[in-house]
Write a protein that holds these residues in place. Structure first.
Motif, PDB file in Angstrom:
ATOM      1  N   GLN A   1     -57.508 -27.044   8.867  1.00  0.00           N
ATOM      2  CA  GLN A   1     -56.431 -27.030   9.843  1.00  0.00           C
ATOM      3  C   GLN A   1     -55.291 -26.091   9.418  1.00  0.00           C
ATOM      4  OE1 GLN A   1     -57.366 -28.818  12.722  1.00  0.00           O
ATOM      5  NE2 GLN A   1     -59.149 -28.741  11.371  1.00  0.00           N
ATOM      6  N   ARG A   2     -54.302 -25.928  10.313  1.00  0.00           N
ATOM      7  CA  ARG A   2     -53.205 -24.992  10.060  1.00  0.00           C
ATOM      8  C   ARG A   2     -52.443 -25.311   8.783  1.00  0.00           C
ATOM      9  NH1 ARG A   2     -52.149 -26.398  15.229  1.00  0.00           N
ATOM     10  NH2 ARG A   2     -50.128 -27.305  14.678  1.00  0.00           N
ATOM     11  N   ASN A   3     -52.417 -26.594   8.413  1.00  0.00           N
ATOM     12  CA  ASN A   3     -51.684 -26.978   7.200  1.00  0.00           C
ATOM     13  C   ASN A   3     -52.491 -26.767   5.924  1.00  0.00           C
ATOM     14  OD1 ASN A   3     -53.572 -29.031   7.268  1.00  0.00           O
ATOM     15  ND2 ASN A   3     -52.097 -30.671   7.709  1.00  0.00           N
ATOM     16  N   GLY A   4     -53.707 -26.213   6.065  1.00  0.00           N
ATOM     17  CA  GLY A   4     -54.538 -25.942   4.900  1.00  0.00           C
ATOM     18  C   GLY A   4     -55.396 -27.110   4.451  1.00  0.00           C
ATOM     19  N   ASN A   5     -55.326 -28.205   5.177  1.00  0.00           N
ATOM     20  CA  ASN A   5     -56.076 -29.405   4.808  1.00  0.00           C
ATOM     21  C   ASN A   5     -57.160 -29.722   5.833  1.00  0.00           C
ATOM     22  OD1 ASN A   5     -54.338 -29.883   2.583  1.00  0.00           O
ATOM     23  ND2 ASN A   5     -52.837 -30.846   3.954  1.00  0.00           N
ATOM     24  N   ARG A   6     -58.020 -30.658   5.471  1.00  0.00           N
ATOM     25  CA  ARG A   6     -58.997 -31.171   6.413  1.00  0.00           C
ATOM     26  C   ARG A   6     -58.297 -32.041   7.445  1.00  0.00           C
ATOM     27  NH1 ARG A   6     -63.972 -28.653   6.520  1.00  0.00           N
ATOM     28  NH2 ARG A   6     -64.761 -28.323   4.402  1.00  0.00           N
ATOM     29  N   TYR A   7     -58.888 -32.131   8.629  1.00  0.00           N
ATOM     30  CA  TYR A   7     -58.311 -32.919   9.717  1.00  0.00           C
ATOM     31  C   TYR A   7     -58.279 -34.400   9.347  1.00  0.00           C
ATOM     32  CZ  TYR A   7     -57.743 -34.704  14.507  1.00  0.00           C
ATOM     33  OH  TYR A   7     -57.299 -35.348  15.641  1.00  0.00           O
ATOM     34  N   ARG A   8     -57.153 -35.027   9.559  1.00  0.00           N
ATOM     35  CA  ARG A   8     -56.951 -36.461   9.338  1.00  0.00           C
ATOM     36  C   ARG A   8     -57.302 -36.897   7.926  1.00  0.00           C
ATOM     37  NH1 ARG A   8     -58.134 -39.740  14.902  1.00  0.00           N
ATOM     38  NH2 ARG A   8     -57.458 -41.426  13.541  1.00  0.00           N
ATOM     39  N   GLY A   9     -57.044 -36.027   6.965  1.00  0.00           N
ATOM     40  CA  GLY A   9     -57.124 -36.412   5.563  1.00  0.00           C
ATOM     41  C   GLY A   9     -58.471 -36.876   5.077  1.00  0.00           C
ATOM     42  N   LYS A  10     -58.717 -38.166   5.085  1.00  0.00           N
ATOM     43  CA  LYS A  10     -59.928 -38.748   4.503  1.00  0.00           C
ATOM     44  C   LYS A  10     -61.086 -38.851   5.492  1.00  0.00           C
ATOM     45  CE  LYS A  10     -57.288 -41.467   1.141  1.00  0.00           C
ATOM     46  NZ  LYS A  10     -56.971 -42.828   0.639  1.00  0.00           N
ATOM     47  N   LEU A  11     -60.923 -38.296   6.684  1.00  0.00           N
ATOM     48  CA  LEU A  11     -61.972 -38.432   7.696  1.00  0.00           C
ATOM     49  C   LEU A  11     -63.276 -37.778   7.253  1.00  0.00           C
ATOM     50  CD1 LEU A  11     -63.048 -39.187  10.487  1.00  0.00           C
ATOM     51  CD2 LEU A  11     -61.976 -37.100  11.388  1.00  0.00           C
ATOM     52  N   VAL A  12     -63.207 -36.531   6.810  1.00  0.00           N
ATOM     53  CA  VAL A  12     -64.436 -35.820   6.435  1.00  0.00           C
ATOM     54  C   VAL A  12     -65.131 -36.480   5.236  1.00  0.00           C
ATOM     55  CG1 VAL A  12     -65.391 -33.637   5.609  1.00  0.00           C
ATOM     56  CG2 VAL A  12     -63.768 -33.639   7.516  1.00  0.00           C
ATOM     57  N   PRO A  13     -64.406 -36.851   4.165  1.00  0.00           N
ATOM     58  CA  PRO A  13     -65.091 -37.582   3.082  1.00  0.00           C
ATOM     59  C   PRO A  13     -65.776 -38.866   3.556  1.00  0.00           C
ATOM     60  CG  PRO A  13     -62.958 -36.797   2.322  1.00  0.00           C
ATOM     61  CD  PRO A  13     -63.022 -36.504   3.791  1.00  0.00           C
ATOM     62  N   MET A  14     -65.137 -39.571   4.497  1.00  0.00           N
ATOM     63  CA  MET A  14     -65.760 -40.781   5.039  1.00  0.00           C
ATOM     64  C   MET A  14     -67.034 -40.439   5.809  1.00  0.00           C
ATOM     65  SD  MET A  14     -66.160 -42.615   8.099  1.00  0.00           S
ATOM     66  CE  MET A  14     -64.779 -42.235   9.179  1.00  0.00           C
ATOM     67  N   LEU A  15     -66.998 -39.336   6.590  1.00  0.00           N
ATOM     68  CA  LEU A  15     -68.187 -38.914   7.332  1.00  0.00           C
ATOM     69  C   LEU A  15     -69.322 -38.532   6.383  1.00  0.00           C
ATOM     70  CD1 LEU A  15     -66.668 -36.784  10.227  1.00  0.00           C
ATOM     71  CD2 LEU A  15     -67.885 -38.939  10.428  1.00  0.00           C
ATOM     72  N   THR A  16     -68.971 -37.917   5.285  1.00  0.00           N
ATOM     73  CA  THR A  16     -69.979 -37.549   4.292  1.00  0.00           C
ATOM     74  C   THR A  16     -70.598 -38.786   3.674  1.00  0.00           C
ATOM     75  OG1 THR A  16     -68.821 -35.483   3.802  1.00  0.00           O
ATOM     76  CG2 THR A  16     -70.378 -36.289   2.145  1.00  0.00           C
ATOM     77  N   GLN A  17     -69.760 -39.751   3.333  1.00  0.00           N
ATOM     78  CA  GLN A  17     -70.240 -40.953   2.658  1.00  0.00           C
ATOM     79  C   GLN A  17     -71.048 -41.855   3.591  1.00  0.00           C
ATOM     80  OE1 GLN A  17     -67.126 -43.499   1.240  1.00  0.00           O
ATOM     81  NE2 GLN A  17     -68.494 -44.836   0.094  1.00  0.00           N
TER      82      GLN A  17
END
Length: 271
Positions: A97-113
């Motif tokens: 995202q524009r702020n240099g981070n993944r969207y909604r913080g821990k969302l992507v790690p949760m999707l991976t797990q």
């Protein structure tokens, strides 16, 4: 509940119900330009003045009065559900995202797990997207492991909030026929600054956030994926005239019936 997701020009000419991933950045910039003679410097979603937004406390009574009086042109824009959710995946899940981070913080790690979604490096786009689709279905149908995000919740849900609270659309047009649809919205309206629509750039604020889509739309949707799409977006396909049976066909199959939209999404509609 009011009118969440609604924007209105300060001049009172246009009222727009935002539907995420449906040209909302370009539409917002057109509204801003029509009042101010210049585009907002940045992502229009970040603007804090010169455009009324329901999310701004001072704008709420103005927007509500505008919808009740219905002197402005009230409209929204929709998109093929197949291309819309693909855009949401590549922007919000696979992208930075524009702020240099993944969207909604821990969302992507949760999707991976929990779902096995992989978005790092040279990942399998089709496999990861299909796993994400299962997650999106769970959020929409069962509200787990979280409530559905605005970027993949059904368009009909966004569109309905204005109708449920007493508003009425003058026009709903297609992202795929943007010039024609937005042209008809502006037709006959006197804005403080004339809008030369063919010269307006497209403000795709999500462009470049994520990896490039490598395959045709239809390659991402097998039989199971299409079944999940029907679970989530049956009403979107039907109301907004998109072809469920052919993911490769992004174009609408007919014109939207506004009376049908208001009847089926209004306060007296039966779920």
């Amino acid at each position: 509940m009011g009118f969440p997701g609604t924007w209105m020009t300060e001049s009172g000419t246009l009222i727009y119900r935002v539907v995420p991933k449906c040209a909302c950045s370009t539409i917002g910039q057109i509204m801003y330009y029509s009042d101010n003679g210049a585009f907002f410097d940045g992502d229009i979603h970040d603007s804090k003045d010169k455009l009324h937004k329901w999310g701004q406390e001072d704008s709420r009574p103005v927007i509500e009065a505008g919808i009740r009086a219905h002197e402005a042109r009230i409209f929204t824009c929709v998109r093929n559900p197949y291309t819309r959710i693909l855009s949401a995946f590549f922007d919000k899940i696979a992208g930075i995202q524009r702020n240099g981070n993944r969207y909604r913080g821990k969302l992507v790690p949760m999707l991976t797990q929990k779902y096995g979604v992989q978005v790092e490096g040279d990942f399998d786009q089709i496999a990861s997207f299909r796993r994400f689709l299962l997650f999106a279905r769970d959020t929409i149908q069962y509200r787990r492991p979280m409530d559905p995000d605005i970027h993949w919740s059904a368009m009909s849900g966004h569109v309905s909030t204005l109708v449920t609270n007493g508003g009425r659309y003058d026009q709903i047009f297609f992202t795929e026929r943007f010039q024609d649809g937005m042209g008809r919205v502006l037709e006959g309206i006197e804005t403080p600054h004339p809008v030369d629509l063919p010269r307006i750039p497209r403000f795709n604020e999500s462009e470049g956030h994520g990896p490039k889509r490598l395959h045709p739309v239809e390659d991402y949707f097998d039989d199971l994926s299409m079944h999940l799409m029907l679970e989530m977006y049956k009403q979107d396909f039907e109301l907004f005239r998109y072809d469920f049976d052919t993911p490769a066909n992004k174009m609408p199959t007919g014109e939207i019936d506004l009376d049908e939209v208001h009847a089926k999404l209004g306060p007296r509609a039966v779920a």
